[in-house]
Design an enzyme around this catalytic site. Sequence first.
Site, short mmCIF file in Angstrom:
data_model
loop_
_atom_site.label_atom_id
_atom_site.label_comp_id
_atom_site.label_asym_id
_atom_site.label_seq_id
_atom_site.Cartn_x
_atom_site.Cartn_y
_atom_site.Cartn_z
N ASP A 62 -46.52 -15.06 -52.05
CA ASP A 62 -46.93 -14.03 -52.99
C ASP A 62 -45.84 -12.97 -53.12
OD1 ASP A 62 -48.58 -12.75 -54.74
OD2 ASP A 62 -50.08 -12.14 -53.25
N ASN B 214 -54.41 -19.56 -61.75
CA ASN B 214 -53.10 -19.25 -62.35
C ASN B 214 -52.92 -19.83 -63.75
OD1 ASN B 214 -51.20 -19.36 -59.21
ND2 ASN B 214 -52.13 -17.61 -60.25
C1 FPP Z 1 -46.75 -15.65 -56.38
O1 FPP Z 1 -46.04 -14.56 -56.86
C2 FPP Z 1 -46.07 -16.89 -56.62
C3 FPP Z 1 -46.49 -17.90 -57.45
C4 FPP Z 1 -47.74 -17.84 -58.23
C5 FPP Z 1 -45.70 -19.11 -57.65
C6 FPP Z 1 -44.97 -19.66 -56.48
C7 FPP Z 1 -43.88 -20.49 -56.99
C8 FPP Z 1 -42.65 -20.63 -56.46
C9 FPP Z 1 -42.20 -19.97 -55.21
C10 FPP Z 1 -41.63 -21.44 -57.16
C11 FPP Z 1 -41.85 -22.89 -57.26
C12 FPP Z 1 -42.45 -23.54 -56.09
C13 FPP Z 1 -42.04 -24.64 -55.45
C14 FPP Z 1 -42.93 -25.20 -54.43
C15 FPP Z 1 -40.72 -25.29 -55.66
P1 FPP Z 1 -46.68 -13.69 -58.00
O2 FPP Z 1 -46.11 -14.13 -59.30
O3 FPP Z 1 -48.16 -13.72 -57.90
O4 FPP Z 1 -46.13 -12.28 -57.62
P2 FPP Z 1 -46.82 -10.85 -57.86
O5 FPP Z 1 -48.09 -10.85 -57.05
O6 FPP Z 1 -45.79 -9.93 -57.32
O7 FPP Z 1 -47.03 -10.72 -59.32
#
Ligand code: FPP
Length: 227
Positions: free
Chosen positions: A12, A60
């Site tokens: 996150d 999501n």
């Molecule tokens: C959360 O940050 C992250 C995600 C919803 C996506 C995770 C994806 C990756 C790390 C990249 C691709 C993955 C792989 C396995 C290669 P957020 O967007 O919710 O952050 P925020 O809470 O700060 O808005």
Amino acid sequence: MNVPQHISIIMDGNGRWAKQRGLDRVQGHIEGVKSVRAVTEKCVELGVKYLSLYAFSEENWNRPTEEVGALMSLLAKCMIQEYDTLMDNGVRFRVLGNRSRLSPDLDEAITNLEKATENNPNTTMLIMLSYSGKWDILQAAKKLAGRKPEEITMEAIDDALVTAGIPDPELLIRTSGEQRISNYMLWQTAYTEFVFTDTLWPDFRKDSLMAAIEEYSRRDRRFGKVK
Ligand code: FPP
């Protein structure tokens, strides 16, 4: 140090990491991929059997279309780019979740990578994609419907979940200061130790993983019993 056989991570804070730098949210996800690589390599080094990563929840899908599209393309790109790293590190790749919502092209690319890496002997990387804990329990319940009540045991439910055959995570890490389960592995985390860190996912690297494992090692796990 007591190293878990299954570590799970709610990654996150990618969006906030990008925002702090005046960048587009997608840049945070791109940087987050580097953390995925670093953490996977460390798990191989430590002999961790399973590393599950919450990459995309069922909820999501409600994010802006552009971000959903960017995340899916990033994933598709990673699967091509990271092939050599997975093979060099002997990592088995699997994707668990509601795969019927993925595009047929992405689903096929995933299946191909799963097949190509299925005999890799080291860490199994479980990408939890289009996954949610309630969805998992629901799909398990549908599989078990029609069975006799006495056949519906704890083990039968374990075996009907998408994580069938995989030991429950001993350690769940959530980054970015949030302290909730967010509809993740609800059944599988009944006795999991949770470690929360303020570190944003793109900043979570090998040393952060080691710190979380050290914290886990200091915990006294009693599973409801008296020791
Ligand atoms: C959360 O940050 C992250 C995600 C919803 C996506 C995770 C994806 C990756 C790390 C990249 C691709 C993955 C792989 C396995 C290669 P957020 O967007 O919710 O952050 P925020 O809470 O700060 O808005």
